[in-house]
Design an enzyme around this catalytic site. Sequence first.
Site, mmCIF file in Angstrom:
data_model
loop_
_atom_site.group_PDB
_atom_site.id
_atom_site.type_symbol
_atom_site.label_atom_id
_atom_site.label_comp_id
_atom_site.label_asym_id
_atom_site.label_seq_id
_atom_site.Cartn_x
_atom_site.Cartn_y
_atom_site.Cartn_z
ATOM 1 N N ASP A 191 0.858 -1.182 0.000
ATOM 2 C CA ASP A 191 0.000 0.000 0.000
ATOM 3 C C ASP A 191 0.896 1.234 0.000
ATOM 4 O O ASP A 191 1.835 1.331 0.799
ATOM 5 C CB ASP A 191 -0.888 -0.020 1.258
ATOM 6 C CG ASP A 191 -1.976 1.025 1.200
ATOM 7 O OD1 ASP A 191 -3.108 0.677 0.862
ATOM 8 O OD2 ASP A 191 -1.673 2.201 1.489
ATOM 9 N N GLU A 234 -4.727 2.575 -4.268
ATOM 10 C CA GLU A 234 -3.270 2.667 -4.138
ATOM 11 C C GLU A 234 -2.650 1.363 -3.648
ATOM 12 O O GLU A 234 -1.487 1.329 -3.246
ATOM 13 C CB GLU A 234 -2.896 3.800 -3.177
ATOM 14 C CG GLU A 234 -3.291 3.579 -1.726
ATOM 15 C CD GLU A 234 -4.689 4.095 -1.404
ATOM 16 O OE1 GLU A 234 -4.946 4.377 -0.225
ATOM 17 O OE2 GLU A 234 -5.508 4.216 -2.334
#
Length: 492
Positions: A191, A234
Site C-alpha cells: 500500500d 493505491e
Amino acid sequence: MFLIASGSAMLIVVNLVFAAIALAVGFAAGAWVCGGAKAPITPSVENPAIDSDRTEELKLQQLIMERTMMASDRLRDLAASVATDVDAHTANIGAIEAQLSSQKSDGSASSDAVFAALTQIEQANHDLQSKLARAEEQIQSQAALIRTHESEARTDSLTGLANRRAFDDEINRRFAEWERRGTPFSLLILDVDHFKAFNDTHGHQAGDEVLRKVAKAINGCVREMDLACRYGGEEFAVVMPTTESADGCVLAERVRTAIEALVVPFEGKELSVTASVGLAGIAVEDKLGGLVKRADEALYASKDAGRNNAHRHTGVSCVPIKNAKDVASKGPAGPPDLGIDALPNRTRFLEILRTEIRTSQEDRTPLSLLTARFDGYTKLEQEYGDAVAKLTLDSVAQFLDSALDGEERLGRINDFTFVAILPEHSRQQADEVGDRINTALAKCAVPLGEQELNLTTTMAATEMTSDDTAVSLMARAEEGAGIEVPASLAMA
C-alpha cells in the site's frame, strides 16, 4: 470432387475456429457480467479518488465488451457468408455434373463439352478457394481484435499492470494447484503510504503519476512467472508461483526499496513516496481467503510499525523482514535473485517430490527428474575463490529457474549439482528440455577479468517408474548424475 471436399473441409475449419472464438467471447462476457459489471458504481465520501478509478474502469470494461461483441458479430457474419458461398459452389458443381451425365446418357457428350465442363469446375473451385482465403484472413483479423480486447479487459488502464479480475483468476488457479499438487505460492500486498494526503496536497494528476511510477518499479522487480497487479486504489499485489513465503522476502524488500528510491518529477517538483508491504505464503490446510487475510495482516503490521517497511506472516504471527535489506541495497532494483541458498535442499526437495509422484501416479501421467551438474566448478573455485564460484552458481541457478515452467521445481543436490522436477514429461521430453537449456546457457558467458567463462552443464534425465518412491527415483537420478549418496541420506 477432390476440390469440393477441400472446400467443405475449409468450411469445417472456419466453423471450428469461429466456435472456439465464440466460446472465448462468451466466457469473457460472462466473467465481465458476473464480475465487474455487477458491482454498482456508488460514490464514497471517504475515498473519491478510488471511486473515480472504479467508475472509469467499469466504463472501460463496458467499452471493451461492446467492441468484443462487435467483433463476434462480424465473425458470425463471416461464417454465414462462407456457408452461403460453399452452398452456392456445391449447387453449381452439381448442375455441371448433371449436365455431363445427361449428355453421356443421350450420347451427345463430346470432348469439347467435357473440357468445357472441367474448365467450369476448375474456375468454380478457384473462386471458392479465393473467397475462403479472404474469409480466413478476415477471421484471423477479428480473432486478433478479440484477443486484444480480452487482454485489455484484464489490464489496469492507468498502470498497465494486471487488474483485480486478472488477480482473482491467477490466485484461484494457484490455489487449485496447491490443493491438487501441493505446489506452494506466496502473496505480496503493498500500500502506498499516506496516498490520500498526497492526493490532497499535490492533486489527482500527481497521484496518478505516482501510481504509474510505483507500478513500473514493481514490474521491474518481479520475475517473469510472477503476476503483478493493481489490487485497488493505491494497493498493489504480486502473486509468486512456486515460492515459499521465506523465499519471497527478497522480493518484498526489493520492491519496497525500489519504491523508496523513486523520484517522481511533476510540474517542476521532485516527489517521493514510500510503501508498506505484507507477505504471506500458502500453508497446510489453508483457505484462499485465509492467505489474503494473513498477507493483509502483515501489511497492517508494517503500517503499525511506522510504514515504509515489510512484514511476513509466518502462519502464527507477523515478523519484520530484515534479512533481505542487505541484498536489496547492493544494487538497483531488478529481478530478484534466486540464489543457490534459496533453493530447496535435498531433504526439502524429497518432500516436494513425494507430492508430485503421488499426483502423477493418481493421474497416470509421466514424471521425470532432470539433473544439471555445473561443469568446471572445482577449477573455478580453485582459481578465483569461493565468492566468485558462489556468485556464478547463483547465476546458473537463476538461469535454470527462469528456463523452467511454473509447475517445474528446481532444487539443489550438492554444491554444484541442481535437480528439477518435470511433471508430465517422459525421459525423452526431459532430454529435450535439457538440450534446450544447455544450448541457451552456452550462449551466456561470465566476464572474469580479461577472460570469459562459458557456462555449461552436464544434464541427465530420469523417468519415474510405476514402482518408484521419491527416494528411489532420487537415488537413480543422482546415480545418473554420477553422485555417490551416503546410506544415511539415501534413506531420508
